[in-house]
Design an enzyme around this catalytic site. Sequence first.
Site, mmCIF file in Angstrom:
data_model
loop_
_atom_site.group_PDB
_atom_site.id
_atom_site.type_symbol
_atom_site.label_atom_id
_atom_site.label_comp_id
_atom_site.label_asym_id
_atom_site.label_seq_id
_atom_site.Cartn_x
_atom_site.Cartn_y
_atom_site.Cartn_z
ATOM 1 N N LYS A 1 0.880 -1.172 0.000
ATOM 2 C CA LYS A 1 0.000 0.000 0.000
ATOM 3 C C LYS A 1 0.911 1.214 0.000
ATOM 4 O O LYS A 1 1.415 1.640 1.045
ATOM 5 C CB LYS A 1 -0.881 -0.028 1.244
ATOM 6 C CG LYS A 1 -2.192 0.708 1.158
ATOM 7 C CD LYS A 1 -2.104 2.206 0.963
ATOM 8 C CE LYS A 1 -1.697 2.992 2.178
ATOM 9 N NZ LYS A 1 -1.426 4.427 1.852
ATOM 10 N N GLU B 1 9.889 1.668 10.775
ATOM 11 C CA GLU B 1 10.974 2.598 10.461
ATOM 12 C C GLU B 1 10.358 3.993 10.481
ATOM 13 O O GLU B 1 9.529 4.307 9.620
ATOM 14 C CB GLU B 1 11.520 2.239 9.071
ATOM 15 C CG GLU B 1 12.742 2.988 8.712
ATOM 16 C CD GLU B 1 13.748 2.907 9.817
ATOM 17 O OE1 GLU B 1 14.132 3.969 10.314
ATOM 18 O OE2 GLU B 1 14.115 1.778 10.216
ATOM 19 N N CYS C 1 13.694 11.038 6.718
ATOM 20 C CA CYS C 1 13.752 10.679 8.131
ATOM 21 C C CYS C 1 15.160 10.897 8.670
ATOM 22 O O CYS C 1 15.351 11.058 9.869
ATOM 23 C CB CYS C 1 13.279 9.248 8.357
ATOM 24 S SG CYS C 1 14.021 8.079 7.251
ATOM 25 N N GLU D 1 10.013 16.304 15.243
ATOM 26 C CA GLU D 1 10.314 16.208 13.811
ATOM 27 C C GLU D 1 9.422 17.176 13.017
ATOM 28 O O GLU D 1 8.212 17.199 13.211
ATOM 29 C CB GLU D 1 10.072 14.776 13.321
ATOM 30 C CG GLU D 1 10.523 14.570 11.891
ATOM 31 C CD GLU D 1 10.426 13.112 11.454
ATOM 32 O OE1 GLU D 1 9.373 12.491 11.707
ATOM 33 O OE2 GLU D 1 11.401 12.621 10.857
HETATM 34 P P1 ADP Z 1 4.277 10.346 6.106
HETATM 35 O O1 ADP Z 1 4.019 11.630 6.813
HETATM 36 O O2 ADP Z 1 5.718 10.036 5.903
HETATM 37 O O3 ADP Z 1 3.420 10.113 4.912
HETATM 38 P P2 ADP Z 1 2.486 8.668 7.545
HETATM 39 O O4 ADP Z 1 2.805 7.916 8.765
HETATM 40 O O5 ADP Z 1 1.419 9.674 7.581
HETATM 41 O O6 ADP Z 1 3.878 9.257 7.145
HETATM 42 O O7 ADP Z 1 2.139 7.667 6.359
HETATM 43 C C1 ADP Z 1 2.949 6.563 6.026
HETATM 44 C C2 ADP Z 1 2.079 5.502 5.390
HETATM 45 O O8 ADP Z 1 1.154 5.028 6.368
HETATM 46 C C3 ADP Z 1 1.231 5.979 4.220
HETATM 47 O O9 ADP Z 1 1.204 4.963 3.226
HETATM 48 C C4 ADP Z 1 -0.120 6.173 4.851
HETATM 49 O O10 ADP Z 1 -1.185 6.063 3.919
HETATM 50 C C5 ADP Z 1 -0.156 5.032 5.837
HETATM 51 N N1 ADP Z 1 -1.116 5.207 6.941
HETATM 52 C C6 ADP Z 1 -1.587 6.351 7.470
HETATM 53 N N2 ADP Z 1 -2.468 6.090 8.458
HETATM 54 C C7 ADP Z 1 -2.563 4.748 8.572
HETATM 55 C C8 ADP Z 1 -3.304 3.842 9.414
HETATM 56 N N3 ADP Z 1 -4.138 4.289 10.350
HETATM 57 N N4 ADP Z 1 -3.135 2.523 9.222
HETATM 58 C C9 ADP Z 1 -2.284 2.050 8.296
HETATM 59 N N5 ADP Z 1 -1.579 2.841 7.477
HETATM 60 C C10 ADP Z 1 -1.692 4.176 7.598
#
Ligand code: ADP
Length: 496
Positions: A176, A251, A285, A386
């Site tokens: 995903k 990570e 990161c 961050e």
């Molecule tokens: P970034 O700010 O680096 O995008 P996020 O943590 O917001 O970091 O997102 C990283 C990944 O996690 C993305 O693919 C996002 O769609 C997914 N994501 C966000 N919320 C959830 C959740 N509740 N469960 C699973 N995956 C999620």
Amino acid sequence: MSHKTYLNLIGGEHYPARSGKTFLNLNPADHSDVVGEFPASGSQDVDAAVAAAKKAFATWRLVPAPKRAEILYRTGQLLQERKEQYARDMTREMGKVLAETRGDVQEAIDEAFYVAGEGRRLFGKTTPSELQNKFAMSIRMPLGVVGMITPWNFPMAIPSWKLFPALVSGNTCVIKPAEDTPLSTFNLVQTMIDAGLPPGVVNIITGFGPDAGAPLVEHRDVRAISFTGSSEVGSIVAQRAAANFKPISLEMGGKNAQIVLDDANLDLALDGALWGAFGTTGQRCTATSRILLQKGIAKEFTERLVERAKKLRVGNGLDAAVEVGPQVNEQQIETSKKYVAIALAEGAELLTGGVPLSEGTHLNGTFFAPTVFGGVTPQMRIACEEVFGPVVSLIEFDTFEQAIQIANSIDYGLSTALYTKDVNRAFAAIRDLEAGITYINAPTIGAEVHLPFGGVKQTGNGHREGSEAIDFYTTWKAVYIDYSDKLQRAQIDNAE
Ligand code: ADP
């Protein structure tokens, strides 16, 4: 302008989301440029993808690892041919400058060749049995279906760090990708298919985290989850996965310090600071977000850094003259603005930047001026949290020991850098800095694929990507072969 529509990849076929919902992938440098339209998937789509991966696992696990590796090797070769096109696609969907998106594709190429070699290793161990005429060994086994959730800042490199080691180990995958950068995952997986990857071995589900990511984490047939993203979401993902004891590799964030001692080569330290803080628009990161300056060089370093930060050319990453691309979306701009306000309220001194850029060539994109704060103290939020944007804090210190203490005084522990000519201090820093990665006389960014990648404290949960990724994507089986032709009881028959 018409745009291309992409569909989920499930079992080698393409499908829209069951709900019919889609979302647009926009170029952050120019929102009138639609990169593509992608399915906004939900749990039914995830179910179908996991079922396809489960089916493919039955045959993929039996393909000899060296043969699985050959597909990865061919993937690396094809990526070399496609590097320029994929780098351009990535700059369009994510914003970072072409030199960097070429580097991102190159990282996937490096990973392909590195992991392909693993196909002829995947070593287990043999050990003597305590009994006569008995043979003992341990072998690595695949886990089954692995779910992967990836962020937008390294749209091809990070998926490759997860997919390649998982695949060479014999797992099948459902990925995903981040909603801001799905195209680069499609480019990567299409290359693997062109290299000979069978249907269903890798499946792509696009969409938003709570709708498309969460069902993957919770699915009972998904045996492990590999996640890269924010610590906030990582914590949610970890708690959901814990409900059914699913192994999970996390990570996450960083608040990485570059320490500059009085004896450092200042030109080198400046180059490193600019690259570490403003490369990828600070959205790594491992980005340098704190620069710790020893008192003797602090004034000169600050002046020169600010002067150079002011001159950085911010714009569309496809323009070869541009040095800093846009932030990936409006939400990231809001975060940068929020932290500028916090820093000012805390009494930090804004030395340059601090505002979004929205005029002229910046009109249609999400740009933020390279930002430097002086007079920052280690306890300020701007020094601890961050930002994930082009915002860096300067902190002054007196002694080397203080610098180490300040560098360690945060919740994260990903990357650190020390600039000095003193070999004794360099080794002391390597020993004492609480971080998964330490650079000496090089910036906090620049990891290579064949070393362990990951961090301590709230950066991760103990796993490493890169050289150690196979440990996560395999499980051990202990094997005992008795060729004595009689019952031999361990701990009993050899006890005298
Ligand atoms: P970034 O700010 O680096 O995008 P996020 O943590 O917001 O970091 O997102 C990283 C990944 O996690 C993305 O693919 C996002 O769609 C997914 N994501 C966000 N919320 C959830 C959740 N509740 N469960 C699973 N995956 C999620």
